[in-house]
Design a protein around this motif. Structure first.
Motif, PDB file in Angstrom:
ATOM      1  N   ALA A 277       0.572  -0.954   0.168  1.00 27.82           N
ATOM      2  CA  ALA A 277      -0.073  -0.004  -0.147  1.00 27.82           C
ATOM      3  C   ALA A 277       0.953   1.098   0.051  1.00 27.82           C
ATOM      4  N   ALA A 278       2.017   1.157   0.788  1.00 22.96           N
ATOM      5  CA  ALA A 278       2.983   2.290   0.871  1.00 22.96           C
ATOM      6  C   ALA A 278       3.495   2.780  -0.527  1.00 22.96           C
ATOM      7  N   GLY A 279       3.839   1.638  -1.107  1.00 25.65           N
ATOM      8  CA  GLY A 279       4.370   1.706  -2.496  1.00 25.65           C
ATOM      9  C   GLY A 279       3.421   2.337  -3.578  1.00 25.65           C
ATOM     10  N   ALA A 280       2.122   1.607  -3.643  1.00 27.42           N
ATOM     11  CA  ALA A 280       1.070   2.243  -4.524  1.00 27.42           C
ATOM     12  C   ALA A 280       0.887   3.720  -4.204  1.00 27.42           C
ATOM     13  N   ALA A 281       0.850   3.963  -2.952  1.00 27.09           N
ATOM     14  CA  ALA A 281       0.661   5.629  -2.760  1.00 27.09           C
ATOM     15  C   ALA A 281       1.690   6.467  -3.144  1.00 27.09           C
ATOM     16  N   CYS A 282       3.036   5.932  -2.986  1.00 30.22           N
ATOM     17  CA  CYS A 282       4.183   6.843  -3.379  1.00 30.22           C
ATOM     18  C   CYS A 282       4.157   6.943  -4.955  1.00 30.22           C
ATOM     19  N   GLY A 283       3.821   5.664  -5.532  1.00 34.08           N
ATOM     20  CA  GLY A 283       4.146   5.810  -7.050  1.00 34.08           C
ATOM     21  C   GLY A 283       2.767   6.814  -7.408  1.00 34.08           C
ATOM     22  N   SER A 284       1.627   6.428  -7.035  1.00 29.91           N
ATOM     23  CA  SER A 284       0.733   7.372  -7.373  1.00 29.91           C
ATOM     24  C   SER A 284       0.855   8.787  -7.308  1.00 29.91           C
ATOM     25  N   LEU A 285       1.306   9.205  -5.972  1.00 30.49           N
ATOM     26  CA  LEU A 285       1.470  10.534  -5.817  1.00 30.49           C
ATOM     27  C   LEU A 285       2.573  11.322  -6.579  1.00 30.49           C
ATOM     28  N   SER A 286       3.454  10.445  -6.773  1.00 26.96           N
ATOM     29  CA  SER A 286       4.681  11.081  -7.540  1.00 26.96           C
ATOM     30  C   SER A 286       4.272  11.411  -9.069  1.00 26.96           C
ATOM     31  N   ALA A 287       2.933  10.946  -9.499  1.00 28.83           N
ATOM     32  CA  ALA A 287       2.502  11.362 -10.894  1.00 28.83           C
ATOM     33  C   ALA A 287       1.846  12.931 -10.940  1.00 28.83           C
ATOM     34  N   ARG A 288       2.082  13.254  -9.871  1.00 28.98           N
ATOM     35  CA  ARG A 288       1.160  14.791  -9.876  1.00 28.98           C
ATOM     36  C   ARG A 288       2.067  15.792 -10.419  1.00 28.98           C
ATOM     37  N   ALA A 289       3.104  15.687 -11.024  1.00 27.43           N
ATOM     38  CA  ALA A 289       3.777  16.567 -11.397  1.00 27.43           C
ATOM     39  C   ALA A 289       4.884  16.128 -12.440  1.00 27.43           C
ATOM     40  N   SER A 290       5.533  17.100 -13.249  1.00 26.08           N
ATOM     41  CA  SER A 290       6.405  16.591 -14.504  1.00 26.08           C
ATOM     42  C   SER A 290       7.715  16.053 -13.845  1.00 26.08           C
ATOM     43  N   GLY A 291       8.178  14.944 -14.375  1.00 27.65           N
ATOM     44  CA  GLY A 291       9.518  14.633 -13.772  1.00 27.65           C
ATOM     45  C   GLY A 291       9.431  13.600 -12.741  1.00 27.65           C
ATOM     46  N   GLY A 292      10.429  13.088 -12.561  1.00 29.03           N
ATOM     47  CA  GLY A 292      10.520  11.799 -11.447  1.00 29.03           C
ATOM     48  C   GLY A 292      10.371  12.023 -10.092  1.00 29.03           C
ATOM     49  N   THR A 293      10.848  13.526  -9.687  1.00 24.34           N
ATOM     50  CA  THR A 293      11.051  13.493  -8.272  1.00 24.34           C
ATOM     51  C   THR A 293      10.255  14.625  -7.809  1.00 24.34           C
ATOM     52  N   ALA A 294       9.505  15.541  -8.471  1.00 22.95           N
ATOM     53  CA  ALA A 294       8.957  16.723  -8.303  1.00 22.95           C
ATOM     54  C   ALA A 294       7.868  16.609  -7.225  1.00 22.95           C
ATOM     55  N   ALA A 295       6.989  15.509  -7.441  1.00 22.83           N
ATOM     56  CA  ALA A 295       5.893  15.428  -6.430  1.00 22.83           C
ATOM     57  C   ALA A 295       6.071  14.128  -5.734  1.00 22.83           C
ATOM     58  N   GLN A 296       7.343  13.673  -5.107  1.00 24.02           N
ATOM     59  CA  GLN A 296       7.581  12.577  -4.481  1.00 24.02           C
ATOM     60  C   GLN A 296       7.042  12.686  -3.035  1.00 24.02           C
ATOM     61  N   PRO A 297       6.247  12.079  -2.423  1.00 25.02           N
ATOM     62  CA  PRO A 297       5.514  12.487  -0.869  1.00 25.02           C
ATOM     63  C   PRO A 297       6.869  12.419   0.109  1.00 25.02           C
ATOM     64  N   ASP A 298       6.635  12.914   1.129  1.00 27.21           N
ATOM     65  CA  ASP A 298       7.145  12.913   2.412  1.00 27.21           C
ATOM     66  C   ASP A 298       6.392  12.128   3.296  1.00 27.21           C
ATOM     67  N   GLU A 299       6.793  11.752   4.506  1.00 22.84           N
ATOM     68  CA  GLU A 299       6.189  10.978   5.546  1.00 22.84           C
ATOM     69  C   GLU A 299       4.664  11.341   5.817  1.00 22.84           C
ATOM     70  N   ARG A 300       4.685  12.664   6.016  1.00 24.30           N
ATOM     71  CA  ARG A 300       3.518  13.371   6.182  1.00 24.30           C
ATOM     72  C   ARG A 300       2.224  12.896   5.292  1.00 24.30           C
ATOM     73  N   GLU A 301       2.500  13.205   3.941  1.00 25.15           N
ATOM     74  CA  GLU A 301       1.835  13.208   2.813  1.00 25.15           C
ATOM     75  C   GLU A 301       1.569  11.646   2.516  1.00 25.15           C
TER      76      GLU A 301
END
Length: 315
Positions: A277-301
């Motif tokens: 579940a943590a993996g799926a959440a991080c993968g999904s959230l990272s797609a919110r912006a262009s590029g691979g790192t701009a939208a990666q979540p922190d622990e709170r997100e």
């Protein structure tokens, strides 16, 4: 956390006009930007963003792109002391054409395949909790030494994982000798099928797991359909979770952010379904912006995302 692998920049071209027309046609696109690329580097930034001290081992050229890669890693607080600058080879580049519904990737290897086993400092290996290697098929000089590297890591008390990504040679069998040496393998559906002669995701995960350690884990990433995992090659120990619903801007690096979330869960002592579940959440959230790192979540997100109602399924 120790990450070993390729380093390159991504040139992301986005918009409906990102599908080229030959014959010297000039087309206008919605966006074009240079970002930190490479499966390994995106994973490193993802786990660092989630709070893990992270060091990167790789090779770049003594050029503008090599400087950009090291600067981007340092800006994200990834240790670059073991990144080798080789003036004899240019930094690798991937051009990503993203018209919105799919992606095409054009890669100039450059320094991508130049990382070697002897580039990995023993002190970094002994001081880490986990070793991850990305884009194994592109690791021309590293791949022969990977079984020994994983064995050395395990002997030092580390857990290990790798993500092979696509095999541009189409052979796929080059990966198989590495399977018994790793604890976790991450693949997407297409890679899983290619590695197992066309098996569907769950069956492919079982087949791959039976070639790995008795306590191994195989994770199959399924994009918008979520992901599944199989432990120890056992069909009766299979779990699946959906992806999160987010406004998708760019899926570049989403699979690497997934890997980061999964490993974060494992190092935090979470159960296998919780890691998934943590993996799926991080993968999904990272797609919110262009590029691979701009939208990666922190622990709170990540915690907020995991608090949303989801369904985990034992298959």
């Amino acid at each position: 956390m120790l990450v070993v692998g390729e380093l390159n920049v991504d040139i992301v071209v986005s918009g409906a006009g990102a599908v080229p027309t030959f014959g010297q046609h000039e087309q206008l696109v919605d966006d074009c930007r240079v970002t930190l690329g490479s499966s390994s580097a995106i994973f490193a930034c993802g786990v660092r963003r989630l709070g893990h001290t992270t060091a990167m081992v790789g090779v770049v050229g003594d050029d503008l792109f090599g400087t950009a890669v090291r600067d981007a890693l340092r800006q994200r607080q990834v240790d670059t002391s073991a990144v080798v600058v080789d003036p004899s080879i240019p930094t690798g580049v991937t051009v990503i054409l993203n018209p919105g519904h799919d992606r095409a990737l054009l890669t100039f290897p450059g320094s991508i395949g130049a990382t070697r086993r002897d580039h990995v400092p023993d002190a970094l290996l002994r001081g880490a909790r986990h070793l991850h290697v990305g884009s194994v098929f592109l690791q021309r000089d590293l791949r022969p030494g990977l079984p020994r590297l994983f064995d050395d890591a395990r002997a030092a008390g580390l857990s290990t994982s790798f993500d092979p990504n696509w095999d541009p040679t189409g052979r796929w069998s080059d990966l198989l000798p590495l399977l018994p040496h790793a604890d976790i393998i991450f693949v997407n559906e297409q890679e899983a099928a290619a590695l197992t002669g066309g098996l569907a995701a769950a069956h492919a995960a079982v087949a791959l797991g039976r070639q790995m350690r008795p306590d191994s884990t195989v994770v199959v990433k399924r994009g918008a359909q979520g992901a599944l995992t199989v432990r120890a090659g056992r069909a009766d120990d299979t779990w699946s979770v959906p992806a999160l619903g987010v406004g998708v801007v760019d899926t570049t690096g989403a699979g690497d952010s997934f890997d980061a979330g999964f490993i974060h869960g494992a190092l935090s002592g979470r159960s296998l379904p919780e890691c998934l579940a943590a993996g799926a959440a991080c993968g999904s959230l990272s797609a919110r912006a262009s590029g691979g790192t701009a939208a990666q979540p922190d622990e709170r997100e990540l915690a907020e995302a995991l608090a949303r109602p989801t369904t985990e399924v034992a298959l």
